[in-house]
Motif scaffolding. Structure first.
Motif, PDB file in Angstrom:
ATOM      1  N   GLY A 280       0.805  -1.215   0.000  1.00  0.00           N
ATOM      2  CA  GLY A 280       0.000   0.000   0.000  1.00  0.00           C
ATOM      3  C   GLY A 280       0.835   1.259   0.000  1.00  0.00           C
ATOM      4  N   GLU A 281       2.080   1.153   0.467  1.00  0.00           N
ATOM      5  CA  GLU A 281       2.963   2.318   0.468  1.00  0.00           C
ATOM      6  C   GLU A 281       3.459   2.584  -0.952  1.00  0.00           C
ATOM      7  N   SER A 282       3.833   3.835  -1.221  1.00  0.00           N
ATOM      8  CA  SER A 282       4.458   4.179  -2.492  1.00  0.00           C
ATOM      9  C   SER A 282       5.664   3.282  -2.714  1.00  0.00           C
ATOM     10  N   LYS A 283       5.743   2.681  -3.903  1.00  0.00           N
ATOM     11  CA  LYS A 283       6.803   1.703  -4.145  1.00  0.00           C
ATOM     12  C   LYS A 283       8.192   2.329  -4.113  1.00  0.00           C
ATOM     13  N   ILE A 284       8.351   3.542  -4.596  1.00  0.00           N
ATOM     14  CA  ILE A 284       9.675   4.171  -4.551  1.00  0.00           C
ATOM     15  C   ILE A 284      10.113   4.376  -3.111  1.00  0.00           C
ATOM     16  N   SER A 285       9.178   4.641  -2.206  1.00  0.00           N
ATOM     17  CA  SER A 285       9.524   4.790  -0.789  1.00  0.00           C
ATOM     18  C   SER A 285      10.006   3.466  -0.212  1.00  0.00           C
ATOM     19  N   VAL A 286       9.355   2.378  -0.621  1.00  0.00           N
ATOM     20  CA  VAL A 286       9.781   1.051  -0.163  1.00  0.00           C
ATOM     21  C   VAL A 286      11.208   0.774  -0.620  1.00  0.00           C
ATOM     22  N   PHE A 287      11.516   1.065  -1.874  1.00  0.00           N
ATOM     23  CA  PHE A 287      12.847   0.780  -2.391  1.00  0.00           C
ATOM     24  C   PHE A 287      13.899   1.708  -1.796  1.00  0.00           C
ATOM     25  N   ARG A 288      13.525   2.923  -1.449  1.00  0.00           N
ATOM     26  CA  ARG A 288      14.480   3.790  -0.748  1.00  0.00           C
ATOM     27  C   ARG A 288      14.885   3.176   0.590  1.00  0.00           C
ATOM     28  N   HIS A 289      13.914   2.593   1.273  1.00  0.00           N
ATOM     29  CA  HIS A 289      14.217   1.952   2.556  1.00  0.00           C
ATOM     30  C   HIS A 289      15.095   0.722   2.352  1.00  0.00           C
ATOM     31  N   LEU A 290      14.793  -0.084   1.342  1.00  0.00           N
ATOM     32  CA  LEU A 290      15.494  -1.343   1.153  1.00  0.00           C
ATOM     33  C   LEU A 290      16.904  -1.174   0.597  1.00  0.00           C
ATOM     34  N   PHE A 291      17.083  -0.207  -0.310  1.00  0.00           N
ATOM     35  CA  PHE A 291      18.351  -0.118  -1.023  1.00  0.00           C
ATOM     36  C   PHE A 291      19.158   1.132  -0.705  1.00  0.00           C
ATOM     37  N   GLY A 292      18.638   1.984   0.172  1.00  0.00           N
ATOM     38  CA  GLY A 292      19.443   3.079   0.686  1.00  0.00           C
ATOM     39  C   GLY A 292      19.539   4.278  -0.229  1.00  0.00           C
TER      40      GLY A 292
ATOM     41  N   ASP B  68      -7.115  -2.215   1.215  1.00  0.00           N
ATOM     42  CA  ASP B  68      -6.848  -3.542   1.773  1.00  0.00           C
ATOM     43  C   ASP B  68      -5.634  -3.587   2.689  1.00  0.00           C
ATOM     44  N   THR B  69      -4.987  -2.438   2.937  1.00  0.00           N
ATOM     45  CA  THR B  69      -3.771  -2.435   3.744  1.00  0.00           C
ATOM     46  C   THR B  69      -3.870  -1.447   4.900  1.00  0.00           C
ATOM     47  N   SER B  70      -3.001  -1.668   5.887  1.00  0.00           N
ATOM     48  CA  SER B  70      -2.945  -0.740   7.015  1.00  0.00           C
ATOM     49  C   SER B  70      -2.536   0.653   6.554  1.00  0.00           C
ATOM     50  N   TYR B  71      -1.749   0.739   5.483  1.00  0.00           N
ATOM     51  CA  TYR B  71      -1.335   2.044   4.977  1.00  0.00           C
ATOM     52  C   TYR B  71      -2.518   2.799   4.380  1.00  0.00           C
ATOM     53  N   ASP B  72      -3.443   2.071   3.761  1.00  0.00           N
ATOM     54  CA  ASP B  72      -4.676   2.712   3.278  1.00  0.00           C
ATOM     55  C   ASP B  72      -5.459   3.298   4.451  1.00  0.00           C
TER      56      ASP B  72
ATOM     57  N   GLY C 264     -11.714  -1.006   5.654  1.00  0.00           N
ATOM     58  CA  GLY C 264     -10.778  -2.024   5.236  1.00  0.00           C
ATOM     59  C   GLY C 264     -11.509  -3.153   4.537  1.00  0.00           C
ATOM     60  N   VAL C 265     -10.870  -3.741   3.532  1.00  0.00           N
ATOM     61  CA  VAL C 265     -11.453  -4.884   2.834  1.00  0.00           C
ATOM     62  C   VAL C 265     -10.513  -6.075   2.952  1.00  0.00           C
ATOM     63  N   LEU C 266     -11.085  -7.271   2.963  1.00  0.00           N
ATOM     64  CA  LEU C 266     -10.317  -8.489   3.241  1.00  0.00           C
ATOM     65  C   LEU C 266      -9.939  -9.268   1.987  1.00  0.00           C
ATOM     66  N   THR C 267      -9.800  -8.569   0.859  1.00  0.00           N
ATOM     67  CA  THR C 267      -9.459  -9.221  -0.405  1.00  0.00           C
ATOM     68  C   THR C 267      -8.001  -9.041  -0.783  1.00  0.00           C
ATOM     69  N   GLY C 268      -7.218  -8.435   0.112  1.00  0.00           N
ATOM     70  CA  GLY C 268      -5.852  -8.114  -0.263  1.00  0.00           C
ATOM     71  C   GLY C 268      -4.804  -8.509   0.754  1.00  0.00           C
ATOM     72  N   ALA C 269      -3.902  -7.589   1.054  1.00  0.00           N
ATOM     73  CA  ALA C 269      -2.676  -7.910   1.762  1.00  0.00           C
ATOM     74  C   ALA C 269      -2.834  -8.133   3.257  1.00  0.00           C
ATOM     75  N   HIS C 270      -3.680  -7.341   3.927  1.00  0.00           N
ATOM     76  CA  HIS C 270      -3.681  -7.349   5.388  1.00  0.00           C
ATOM     77  C   HIS C 270      -4.986  -7.892   5.960  1.00  0.00           C
ATOM     78  N   ASP C 271      -4.894  -8.493   7.142  1.00  0.00           N
ATOM     79  CA  ASP C 271      -6.054  -9.111   7.766  1.00  0.00           C
ATOM     80  C   ASP C 271      -6.825  -8.099   8.624  1.00  0.00           C
ATOM     81  N   GLU C 272      -7.918  -8.580   9.201  1.00  0.00           N
ATOM     82  CA  GLU C 272      -8.792  -7.678   9.964  1.00  0.00           C
ATOM     83  C   GLU C 272      -8.072  -7.031  11.135  1.00  0.00           C
ATOM     84  N   ALA C 273      -7.230  -7.784  11.827  1.00  0.00           N
ATOM     85  CA  ALA C 273      -6.529  -7.223  12.978  1.00  0.00           C
ATOM     86  C   ALA C 273      -5.627  -6.064  12.561  1.00  0.00           C
ATOM     87  N   ALA C 274      -4.913  -6.234  11.452  1.00  0.00           N
ATOM     88  CA  ALA C 274      -4.025  -5.173  10.975  1.00  0.00           C
ATOM     89  C   ALA C 274      -4.823  -3.952  10.534  1.00  0.00           C
TER      90      ALA C 274
END
Length: 247
Positions: A61-73, A183-187, A201-211
């Motif tokens: 759910g997060e912006s993908k470029i932000s994810v890659f900035r975290h992973l690859f520095g 479908d995600t906590s980021y949403d 929240g909807v249960l058709t995607g990445a995160h469960d009800e608790a998240a």
């Protein structure tokens, strides 16, 4: 699900996530990530790959470029990874590997027939978002589609996409007249930070009800197909549903 409505408001604007919420992609995000990581020298099956994949799953759910900035520095590696990811995902989309979530198109049409403006949002780049829309035949389905670049570059969990939808459509007078579904906590975080009165929240995607609830969901639905009935709220079209009470 039963909800009550207040008498003092309407929800004329609905902001919907795409992958996992209205679009079923069958795990393409993880497949595209694997291709991107391998291009940057991360060996499939290695501990590094497993650790990075776990982070990708946690931040769906997060912006993908932000994810890659975290992973690859550094920015250059992050952009290389993002480009590789978008190319791999686009190839999978072109191969017919996506479909609408069952009932999603009908839900969008029902929302619009009820007089609501619907905006589709994503954490993908515009080129990928357009490829998905084209593959589904959804180019003309809604009034507006937004990616992080359309909102100043910040995607979820920031509120920018929801606020951009409000500002660019002019469909609502207040953030309280906005419903967000994803479908995600980021949403959920994005919707709550924007001030939307309904953050479903909807249960058709990445995160469960608790998240989803942990991130502030006001309602949790089986799928987006249930959203029109939720917003109708006991037969009073346009009313703002009250948050669910804990059972």
């Amino acid at each position: 699900m039963t909800v009550d409505n207040t008498e003092d408001g309407r929800i004329p604007l609905v902001v919907l996530d795409m992958a996992g919420t209205t679009v079923a992609d069958g795990g393409l995000v993880e497949q595209a990530f694997a291709a991107a990581a391998e291009r940057l020298g991360v060996t499939p099956g290695s501990a590094e790959h497993a650790e990075q994949l776990a982070y990708v799953r946690a931040t769906m759910g997060e912006s993908k470029i932000s994810v890659f900035r975290h992973l690859f520095g550094d920015e250059e590696r992050a952009r290389r990874a993002n480009t590789a990811f978008e190319e791999a995902y686009g190839e999978l989309v072109d191969a017919g590997r996506i479909a609408p979530v069952p009932g999603a198109r009908q839900a969008i049409e029902a929302l619009q027939e009820a007089g609501r403006t619907v905006v589709l949002t994503t954490g993908f780049a515009r080129v990928t978002q357009d490829a998905i829309l084209d593959a589904l035949g959804w180019r003309d389905l809604v009034a507006l589609t937004l990616c992080p670049a359309d909102a100043g570059g910040r995607g979820r969990p920031y509120p920018d996409l929801v606020l951009a939808a409000l500002l660019r459509t002019g469909a609502a007078d207040s953030v309280r007249q906005v419903a967000v579904a994803g479908d995600t906590s980021y949403d959920m975080l994005s919707g709550r930070r924007a001030g939307a009165s309904v953050v479903a929240g909807v249960l058709t995607g990445a995160h469960d009800e608790a998240a989803l609830r942990g991130a502030g969901a006001t309602h949790v639905l089986g799928s987006v197909a249930e959203l029109p009935a939720l917003l109708d709220g006991r037969g009073r079209p346009g009313g703002i549903p009250r948050p669910e009470r804990p059972s």
